[in-house]
Motif scaffolding. Sequence first.
Motif, PDB file in Angstrom:
ATOM      1  N   LYS A  84       2.431  -4.351  -9.434  1.00 16.33           N
ATOM      2  CA  LYS A  84       3.292  -5.449  -9.032  1.00 16.33           C
ATOM      3  C   LYS A  84       3.914  -5.250  -7.656  1.00 16.33           C
ATOM      4  CE  LYS A  84       5.853  -9.083  -9.019  1.00 16.33           C
ATOM      5  NZ  LYS A  84       5.257 -10.365  -8.640  1.00 16.33           N
ATOM      6  N   THR A  85       3.971  -3.996  -7.191  1.00 18.81           N
ATOM      7  CA  THR A  85       4.624  -3.735  -5.906  1.00 18.81           C
ATOM      8  C   THR A  85       3.668  -3.136  -4.877  1.00 18.81           C
ATOM      9  OG1 THR A  85       6.760  -3.419  -7.004  1.00 18.81           O
ATOM     10  CG2 THR A  85       6.533  -2.534  -4.780  1.00 18.81           C
ATOM     11  N   PRO A  88       0.092  -5.286  -4.421  1.00 17.24           N
ATOM     12  CA  PRO A  88       0.397  -6.536  -3.714  1.00 17.24           C
ATOM     13  C   PRO A  88       0.864  -6.308  -2.277  1.00 17.24           C
ATOM     14  CG  PRO A  88       1.239  -6.647  -5.937  1.00 17.24           C
ATOM     15  CD  PRO A  88       0.787  -5.234  -5.738  1.00 17.24           C
ATOM     16  N   ALA A  89       1.629  -5.237  -2.035  1.00 22.20           N
ATOM     17  CA  ALA A  89       2.084  -4.966  -0.669  1.00 22.20           C
ATOM     18  C   ALA A  89       0.896  -4.715   0.257  1.00 22.20           C
ATOM     19  CB  ALA A  89       3.026  -3.766  -0.661  1.00 22.20           C
ATOM     20  N   MET A 113       5.388 -11.339   1.550  1.00 22.45           N
ATOM     21  CA  MET A 113       5.708  -9.967   1.155  1.00 22.45           C
ATOM     22  C   MET A 113       6.845  -9.940   0.146  1.00 22.45           C
ATOM     23  SD  MET A 113       5.027  -6.735   1.461  1.00 22.45           S
ATOM     24  CE  MET A 113       4.121  -6.426   2.990  1.00 22.45           C
ATOM     25  N   THR A 117       6.119  -8.894  -4.109  1.00 19.55           N
ATOM     26  CA  THR A 117       6.289  -7.465  -4.408  1.00 19.55           C
ATOM     27  C   THR A 117       7.472  -7.135  -5.318  1.00 19.55           C
ATOM     28  OG1 THR A 117       7.534  -7.198  -2.347  1.00 19.55           O
ATOM     29  CG2 THR A 117       5.170  -6.724  -2.275  1.00 19.55           C
ATOM     30  N   ASN A 118       8.172  -8.123  -5.845  1.00 16.91           N
ATOM     31  CA  ASN A 118       9.260  -7.811  -6.772  1.00 16.91           C
ATOM     32  C   ASN A 118       9.100  -8.639  -8.035  1.00 16.91           C
ATOM     33  OD1 ASN A 118      11.329 -10.238  -6.876  1.00 16.91           O
ATOM     34  ND2 ASN A 118      10.537 -10.105  -4.793  1.00 16.91           N
ATOM     35  N   ASN A 146      12.119  -2.416  -7.872  1.00 21.14           N
ATOM     36  CA  ASN A 146      11.473  -3.269  -6.863  1.00 21.14           C
ATOM     37  C   ASN A 146      12.262  -4.530  -6.542  1.00 21.14           C
ATOM     38  OD1 ASN A 146      10.935  -5.238  -8.846  1.00 21.14           O
ATOM     39  ND2 ASN A 146       8.826  -4.592  -9.133  1.00 21.14           N
ATOM     40  N   ILE A 152      10.160  -3.488   0.468  1.00 22.06           N
ATOM     41  CA  ILE A 152       9.728  -4.481   1.451  1.00 22.06           C
ATOM     42  C   ILE A 152       9.880  -3.934   2.858  1.00 22.06           C
ATOM     43  CG2 ILE A 152      10.266  -6.769   2.386  1.00 22.06           C
ATOM     44  CD1 ILE A 152      11.232  -7.435  -0.531  1.00 22.06           C
ATOM     45  N   THR A 235      -0.460 -11.473  -9.183  1.00 24.48           N
ATOM     46  CA  THR A 235       0.224 -10.260  -9.640  1.00 24.48           C
ATOM     47  C   THR A 235       0.245 -10.177 -11.161  1.00 24.48           C
ATOM     48  OG1 THR A 235       2.438 -11.278  -9.610  1.00 24.48           O
ATOM     49  CG2 THR A 235       1.663 -10.267  -7.583  1.00 24.48           C
TER      50      THR A 235
END
Length: 323
Positions: A84-85, A88-89, A113, A117-118, A146, A152, A235
């Motif tokens: 999930k973080t 995806p980042a 972003m 990412t959260n 996150n 981030i 995600t």
Amino acid sequence: MKQVPIVDWLQRLPGGMMLVPLILGSVTGTFFPGFLGLGSFTTALFKNSALPLIGLLILATGAQINARQSTGVFKRCGVLLLTKTFIPAVIIILYGNIFGREGILGVSLLAAMIAFTNSNGGLWLALTGQYGTDEDRGAYIASGLNDGPFFILLALGLSGHANVPWQAIVGTVIPFIVGFVLGNLDKKFAEMMKPTAAITIPFFAFALGTGINLQNLVTGGVTGVLLGIGVTLVTGFLCFAGYRLFIRNSNPGIGFAAGTTAGNSITSVLVVVQADPSYAPFQAVATAQVAAAVLVTAILCPLMTHYMCKRYDAAHPPQEQRA
């Protein structure tokens, strides 16, 4: 005196405690800027309170993370942070490498972003309470980690897409560490800080909204819907795949419960701009886009989680799961 159920109305709307004050702040900043310039406590609370209140919320979040969790909880937490973080980042960094900070369809690198990412810890707890196990619910820790600007800023800084001084990155995580240490040393401190989110979110959301012109809110809202759909599908699938690969004793459909954008993530737009002012031209639209993504994912994510959990249960009856 007749009571008006304002809080109940806001709680029924997904992300309402964040979104409604944000919109009201935008209306005030657009049509009544003089009110915000009265000075004293009025200006301090309704216009300039965002950063102090966000810092307090980050500290309170750290206080809720219990260091004494089971191995299964930490395993799930690691899977969620990966899918999930971190992954995806990397995807969004590639997006920025190809399309630049401006992105495509009006979705900037900054908005993408932050939205991807959260995750929304409240929705995770609600959905895992219905479809998951105790260990799944304990993986809320991932949302605590996150749901803030640290990862981030780290991703943007390390990828070269932002000039983020190390002091800014350290500054975002110190309140979290202080809260974590105090919350684990004294359970009463953690209990005391529990209501912080409910108290602070409407007020810093209003303050953030005062910097958004209504035109930007409308424009960003349209593209933000597409952004929110992408967040849940992409995600959510990554977390579903992570559960399938690494978690054996839970329904992998629960992974879609992480396919969300947290309401608190709206604050990360301001934090990134504070760290790297070159992102200031994207701030207003990105804030509106992230706000729209919060609402869309809060609606779409529970539907996808229900569908995937039921589908997996149908394909794997309880007897087979126990075996």
